[in-house]
Design a protein around this motif. Structure first.
Motif, PDB file in Angstrom:
ATOM      1  N   ILE A 270       0.856  -1.191   0.000  1.00 20.45           N
ATOM      2  CA  ILE A 270       0.000   0.000   0.000  1.00 20.45           C
ATOM      3  C   ILE A 270       0.888   1.236   0.000  1.00 20.45           C
ATOM      4  CG2 ILE A 270      -1.789   1.299   1.204  1.00 20.45           C
ATOM      5  CD1 ILE A 270      -2.579  -1.345   2.583  1.00 20.45           C
ATOM      6  N   MET A 271       0.642   2.114  -0.954  1.00 20.47           N
ATOM      7  CA  MET A 271       1.361   3.391  -1.002  1.00 20.47           C
ATOM      8  C   MET A 271       0.382   4.537  -0.785  1.00 20.47           C
ATOM      9  SD  MET A 271       3.431   5.257  -4.120  1.00 20.47           S
ATOM     10  CE  MET A 271       5.037   4.548  -3.797  1.00 20.47           C
ATOM     11  N   GLU A 272       0.677   5.369   0.186  1.00 18.05           N
ATOM     12  CA  GLU A 272      -0.082   6.606   0.382  1.00 18.05           C
ATOM     13  C   GLU A 272       0.671   7.715  -0.361  1.00 18.05           C
ATOM     14  OE1 GLU A 272      -1.990  10.057   1.285  1.00 18.05           O
ATOM     15  OE2 GLU A 272      -2.766   8.015   1.240  1.00 18.05           O
ATOM     16  N   ASP A 273       0.037   8.247  -1.388  1.00 17.14           N
ATOM     17  CA  ASP A 273       0.675   9.241  -2.251  1.00 17.14           C
ATOM     18  C   ASP A 273       0.532  10.635  -1.629  1.00 17.14           C
ATOM     19  OD1 ASP A 273       2.029  10.327  -4.344  1.00 17.14           O
ATOM     20  OD2 ASP A 273       0.478   9.970  -5.847  1.00 17.14           O
ATOM     21  N   ARG A 274       1.110  10.788  -0.442  1.00 13.85           N
ATOM     22  CA  ARG A 274       0.951  12.016   0.345  1.00 13.85           C
ATOM     23  C   ARG A 274       1.837  13.147  -0.168  1.00 13.85           C
ATOM     24  NH1 ARG A 274       0.689  16.120   2.539  1.00 13.85           N
ATOM     25  NH2 ARG A 274      -0.041  16.646   4.623  1.00 13.85           N
ATOM     26  N   LYS A 275       2.969  12.791  -0.779  1.00 13.06           N
ATOM     27  CA  LYS A 275       3.939  13.781  -1.262  1.00 13.06           C
ATOM     28  C   LYS A 275       4.286  14.785  -0.163  1.00 13.06           C
ATOM     29  CE  LYS A 275       2.859  13.422  -6.189  1.00 13.06           C
ATOM     30  NZ  LYS A 275       1.660  12.547  -6.159  1.00 13.06           N
ATOM     31  N   PHE A 276       4.815  14.268   0.936  1.00 11.63           N
ATOM     32  CA  PHE A 276       5.250  15.115   2.041  1.00 11.63           C
ATOM     33  C   PHE A 276       6.260  16.142   1.533  1.00 11.63           C
ATOM     34  CE2 PHE A 276       4.008  11.158   4.170  1.00 11.63           C
ATOM     35  CZ  PHE A 276       3.181  11.641   5.176  1.00 11.63           C
ATOM     36  N   ALA A 277       6.144  17.382   2.017  1.00  9.55           N
ATOM     37  CA  ALA A 277       7.044  18.429   1.526  1.00  9.55           C
ATOM     38  C   ALA A 277       7.302  19.515   2.571  1.00  9.55           C
ATOM     39  CB  ALA A 277       6.478  19.049   0.259  1.00  9.55           C
ATOM     40  N   ASP A 278       7.145  19.190   3.847  1.00  8.15           N
ATOM     41  CA  ASP A 278       7.316  20.187   4.905  1.00  8.15           C
ATOM     42  C   ASP A 278       8.619  19.921   5.668  1.00  8.15           C
ATOM     43  OD1 ASP A 278       6.673  22.284   6.739  1.00  8.15           O
ATOM     44  OD2 ASP A 278       4.544  21.869   6.370  1.00  8.15           O
ATOM     45  N   ILE A 279       8.894  20.751   6.654  1.00  6.65           N
ATOM     46  CA  ILE A 279      10.076  20.537   7.483  1.00  6.65           C
ATOM     47  C   ILE A 279       9.904  19.230   8.261  1.00  6.65           C
ATOM     48  CG2 ILE A 279      10.548  23.000   7.670  1.00  6.65           C
ATOM     49  CD1 ILE A 279       9.307  22.889  10.476  1.00  6.65           C
ATOM     50  N   GLY A 280      11.016  18.693   8.759  1.00  3.89           N
ATOM     51  CA  GLY A 280      11.001  17.377   9.390  1.00  3.89           C
ATOM     52  C   GLY A 280       9.996  17.230  10.511  1.00  3.89           C
ATOM     53  N   HIS A 281       9.906  18.202  11.412  1.00  5.37           N
ATOM     54  CA  HIS A 281       9.014  18.104  12.564  1.00  5.37           C
ATOM     55  C   HIS A 281       7.556  17.986  12.126  1.00  5.37           C
ATOM     56  CE1 HIS A 281       7.275  18.729  16.492  1.00  5.37           C
ATOM     57  NE2 HIS A 281       6.666  19.844  16.081  1.00  5.37           N
ATOM     58  N   ILE A 282       7.160  18.857  11.187  1.00  2.00           N
ATOM     59  CA  ILE A 282       5.769  18.826  10.714  1.00  2.00           C
ATOM     60  C   ILE A 282       5.503  17.547   9.927  1.00  2.00           C
ATOM     61  CG2 ILE A 282       4.074  19.956   9.241  1.00  2.00           C
ATOM     62  CD1 ILE A 282       4.684  21.419  11.864  1.00  2.00           C
ATOM     63  N   ALA A 283       6.435  17.154   9.059  1.00  2.37           N
ATOM     64  CA  ALA A 283       6.255  15.935   8.262  1.00  2.37           C
ATOM     65  C   ALA A 283       6.110  14.721   9.167  1.00  2.37           C
ATOM     66  CB  ALA A 283       7.432  15.748   7.314  1.00  2.37           C
ATOM     67  N   SER A 284       6.856  14.690  10.255  1.00  2.82           N
ATOM     68  CA  SER A 284       6.768  13.580  11.206  1.00  2.82           C
ATOM     69  C   SER A 284       5.354  13.472  11.779  1.00  2.82           C
ATOM     70  CB  SER A 284       7.788  13.779  12.322  1.00  2.82           C
ATOM     71  OG  SER A 284       7.635  12.794  13.316  1.00  2.82           O
ATOM     72  N   MET A 285       4.772  14.612  12.146  1.00  2.00           N
ATOM     73  CA  MET A 285       3.413  14.597  12.704  1.00  2.00           C
ATOM     74  C   MET A 285       2.379  14.275  11.630  1.00  2.00           C
ATOM     75  SD  MET A 285       3.344  17.580  15.604  1.00  2.00           S
ATOM     76  CE  MET A 285       3.709  18.935  14.494  1.00  2.00           C
ATOM     77  N   GLN A 286       2.582  14.785  10.416  1.00  2.00           N
ATOM     78  CA  GLN A 286       1.645  14.472   9.331  1.00  2.00           C
ATOM     79  C   GLN A 286       1.650  12.976   9.022  1.00  2.00           C
ATOM     80  OE1 GLN A 286       3.449  17.074   6.425  1.00  2.00           O
ATOM     81  NE2 GLN A 286       1.763  18.544   6.535  1.00  2.00           N
ATOM     82  N   TYR A 287       2.789  12.362   9.200  1.00  2.00           N
ATOM     83  CA  TYR A 287       2.967  10.945   8.899  1.00  2.00           C
ATOM     84  C   TYR A 287       2.358  10.046   9.978  1.00  2.00           C
ATOM     85  CZ  TYR A 287       5.745   6.771   7.501  1.00  2.00           C
ATOM     86  OH  TYR A 287       6.164   5.527   7.096  1.00  2.00           O
ATOM     87  N   SER A 288       2.531  10.417  11.239  1.00  2.00           N
ATOM     88  CA  SER A 288       2.165   9.493  12.318  1.00  2.00           C
ATOM     89  C   SER A 288       0.956   9.911  13.142  1.00  2.00           C
ATOM     90  CB  SER A 288       3.362   9.329  13.262  1.00  2.00           C
ATOM     91  OG  SER A 288       3.713  10.575  13.852  1.00  2.00           O
ATOM     92  N   ARG A 289       0.511  11.156  13.007  1.00  2.00           N
ATOM     93  CA  ARG A 289      -0.590  11.622  13.851  1.00  2.00           C
ATOM     94  C   ARG A 289      -1.761  12.120  13.026  1.00  2.00           C
ATOM     95  NH1 ARG A 289       2.520  14.610  18.922  1.00  2.00           N
ATOM     96  NH2 ARG A 289       4.082  12.956  19.237  1.00  2.00           N
ATOM     97  N   GLY A 290      -2.681  12.806  13.687  1.00  2.00           N
ATOM     98  CA  GLY A 290      -3.863  13.288  12.997  1.00  2.00           C
ATOM     99  C   GLY A 290      -4.856  12.174  12.727  1.00  2.00           C
ATOM    100  N   TYR A 291      -5.835  12.468  11.921  1.00  5.56           N
ATOM    101  CA  TYR A 291      -6.910  11.511  11.675  1.00  5.56           C
ATOM    102  C   TYR A 291      -6.445  10.319  10.850  1.00  5.56           C
ATOM    103  CZ  TYR A 291     -11.636   9.855  10.704  1.00  5.56           C
ATOM    104  OH  TYR A 291     -12.784   9.098  10.630  1.00  5.56           O
ATOM    105  N   HIS A 292      -5.490  10.544   9.936  1.00  4.11           N
ATOM    106  CA  HIS A 292      -5.110   9.474   9.008  1.00  4.11           C
ATOM    107  C   HIS A 292      -4.063   8.516   9.566  1.00  4.11           C
ATOM    108  CE1 HIS A 292      -6.708  12.570   6.094  1.00  4.11           C
ATOM    109  NE2 HIS A 292      -7.392  11.493   5.762  1.00  4.11           N
ATOM    110  N   ARG A 293      -3.166   8.985  10.429  1.00  4.51           N
ATOM    111  CA  ARG A 293      -2.121   8.131  11.013  1.00  4.51           C
ATOM    112  C   ARG A 293      -1.496   7.212   9.947  1.00  4.51           C
ATOM    113  NH1 ARG A 293      -1.667   8.565  16.394  1.00  4.51           N
ATOM    114  NH2 ARG A 293      -3.348   9.641  17.499  1.00  4.51           N
ATOM    115  N   ILE A 294      -0.965   7.826   8.945  1.00  4.43           N
ATOM    116  CA  ILE A 294      -0.475   7.119   7.752  1.00  4.43           C
ATOM    117  C   ILE A 294       0.573   6.062   8.076  1.00  4.43           C
ATOM    118  CG2 ILE A 294       0.735   7.454   5.556  1.00  4.43           C
ATOM    119  CD1 ILE A 294      -0.549  10.295   5.532  1.00  4.43           C
TER     120      ILE A 294
END
Length: 485
Positions: free
Chosen positions: A310-334
């Motif tokens: 499974i690939m989540e095509d999120r295309k992360f593009a923020d600084i490390g701290h924010i990308a870390s939270m976008q990846y592991s937290r929030g509603y999606h918990r990718i």
């Protein structure tokens, strides 16, 4: 000035008028006979046609190429390259067919520096051997040969043969296109067109049967393009890359389905129905209107049962701290369910460090990986050569996490353990109204160098998605096997 397509048609007619295109039974350099022969040497007796051809070649080339030199393959392409050089004010290099035994004893004539970019100009390509000979000698002098531009691709294997050595080729026109233009103009009949098409289908040229080109440069010795997936898995530094390479070999599929749907039901149905035919399912969780943790649990079960990633095509593009939270937290918990994610390298090392740190907080430490997006298939994208070069430097520092590269070129990915993912694939090449460019399965595998090809609407919007998935899978796999032979 008339559109490029109309100018190409006019050129084809002119070439026929001056007898540069001949029909009959001709012995070719590669040892096979052909019902059609291109004798572009005659253009030197027709200055107007020669100028017309050279100007058209440069107009076709200049918008997509950067170079300090051009070099015509001896001998027919030399006058074409000479006119381009004068018209475009680009220095020309001349490759001798043999080193002279007096004077400077140079094989490459002209003034240049090591590292200078050069493009090769050729008239007609059958097997690609003449281009590879010129490519070898230019590279051995330290020149960076970015691509080759040809007048006519006879569609007999040259494009594939060159791709196996990491050489990019673009053609002004193909033999099939020429036959269609001549037929439309009433200069050949439909039976002649069909005879040529039948000939092309039965007369592909495998270069290794004819010549050992001896290319030993770093770019041309791209082992990735000729090694099989199992061999490459042994060299992979990323555990996820190794897993995917073994998976593809076992299932005999390198098809990634892009399920760009907006409801859980649609995606789960596609995953269940088409799971047996794919190696990877790519989704965009942020466009799913009824996303829930229960959905990802079901999707993971389906992927395990059908053996795809499974690939989540999120295309992360923020600084490390924010990308870390976008990846592991929030509603999606990718990070809890996606085997792979896509990442824009523009923030630098920090974004990869951030994503990797997030994995440490996941129970049982699952195997995760990412694909760096260094090139895109959309028209007018801003991925410059400098950006691509900088992005690739990140790989060596994060080879445990970077499983592959999203790109459009066979020379971008050279490490056997890295996987090239190429989007924009349909059975018929073309584009959509929003700038998405599509290439055929064979083109992305043999010319663009893809390992995994991404197909979306060509399957999901097909009348019979299962039948479409099977056809894409079979054609992609056949092209992969042809590449590694």
């Amino acid at each position: 000035m008339p559109a490029l397509e109309e100018r190409i048609k006019s050129l084809v007619i002119k070439l026929h008028e001056i007898d540069a295109l001949k029909f009959g039974d001709y012995k070719m350099k590669v040892g096979i006979n052909s019902p059609v022969y291109f004798d572009l040497r005659v253009i030197v007796s027709h200055p107007a046609v020669m100028r017309m051809l050279a100007e058209l070649m440069w107009d076709f080339t200049k918008s997509d190429v950067e170079c300090q030199h051009i070099c015509g393959v001896p001998y027919t392409a030399l006058p074409i390259a000479s006119i381009i050089s004068v018209t475009a004010n680009i220095p020309m290099l001349i490759r001798r067919k043999e080193t002279k035994d007096y004077g400077t004893r140079k094989l490459i004539e002209g003034k240049f520096n090591k590292g200078d970019k050069c493009i090769i100009i050729e008239d007609v390509v059958t097997s690609g051997s003449s281009i590879l000979e010129t490519y070898r000698d230019l590279c051995n002098e330290g020149l960076d040969v970015t691509e080759t531009i040809v007048v006519v691709d006879r569609e007999q294997g040259g494009l594939h043969n060159l791709a196996k050595y990491g050489v990019k080729m673009r053609s002004l026109c193909t033999l099939s296109k020429i036959m269609d233009v001549l037929c439309e103009a009433g200069r050949v009949d439909s039976s002649t067109v069909q005879r040529v098409k039948d000939y092309l289908a039965s007369s592909q040229v495998n270069l290794k049967n004819y010549i050992d080109v001896g290319v030993k440069t770093e770019v041309s010795s791209n082992r990735r393009l000729t090694m099989n997936f199992v061999q490459r898995a042994a060299e992979a530094k990323s555990p996820l890359s190794s897993r995917l390479l073994h998976l593809m070999s076992k299932k005999r599929t390198n098809l990634c389905l892009s399920a760009d749907e907006t409801t859980v039901k649609e995606i789960l149905n596609l995953a269940t129905t088409l799971g047996p035919y794919i190696c990877m399912l790519k989704i965009h969780s942020d466009i799913i209107e009824d996303f829930s943790p229960e959905f990802t649990e079901k999707l993971v079960d389906i992927s395990n049962n059908n053996d795809f990633l499974i690939m989540e095509d999120r295309k992360f593009a923020d600084i490390g701290h924010i990308a870390s939270m976008q990846y592991s937290r929030g509603y999606h918990r990718i990070s809890s369910w996606a085997d792979l994610v896509t990442v824009h390298p523009i923030p630098g090392d920090g974004i990869l460090d951030g994503l990797k740190s997030a994995i440490l907080d996941i129970p049982n430490k699952p195997i995760r990986g990412c694909f760096l997006v260094v090139e895109m298939s959309s028209k007018g994208n801003l991925c410059s050569p400098e950006y691509i070069k900088g992005a690739l430097k990140l790989v060596s520092a994060h080879e445990d996490f970077v499983s592959g590269i999203v790109c459009q070129s066979s020379t971008t990915v050279t490490l056997p353990g890295l996987i090239q993912l190429t989007p924009g694939v349909q059975l018929v090449a073309g584009g959509d109204k929003l700038g998405q460019q599509y290439n055929s399965p064979e083109h992305v595998m043999l010319s663009l160098g893809a390992d995994v090809a991404v197909v979306g609407r060509g399957i999901t919007k097909a009348k019979d998605p299962t039948q479409a998935a099977v056809e894409y899978r079979d054609r992609l796999w056949a092209a992969y096997e042809k590449r590694i032979i």
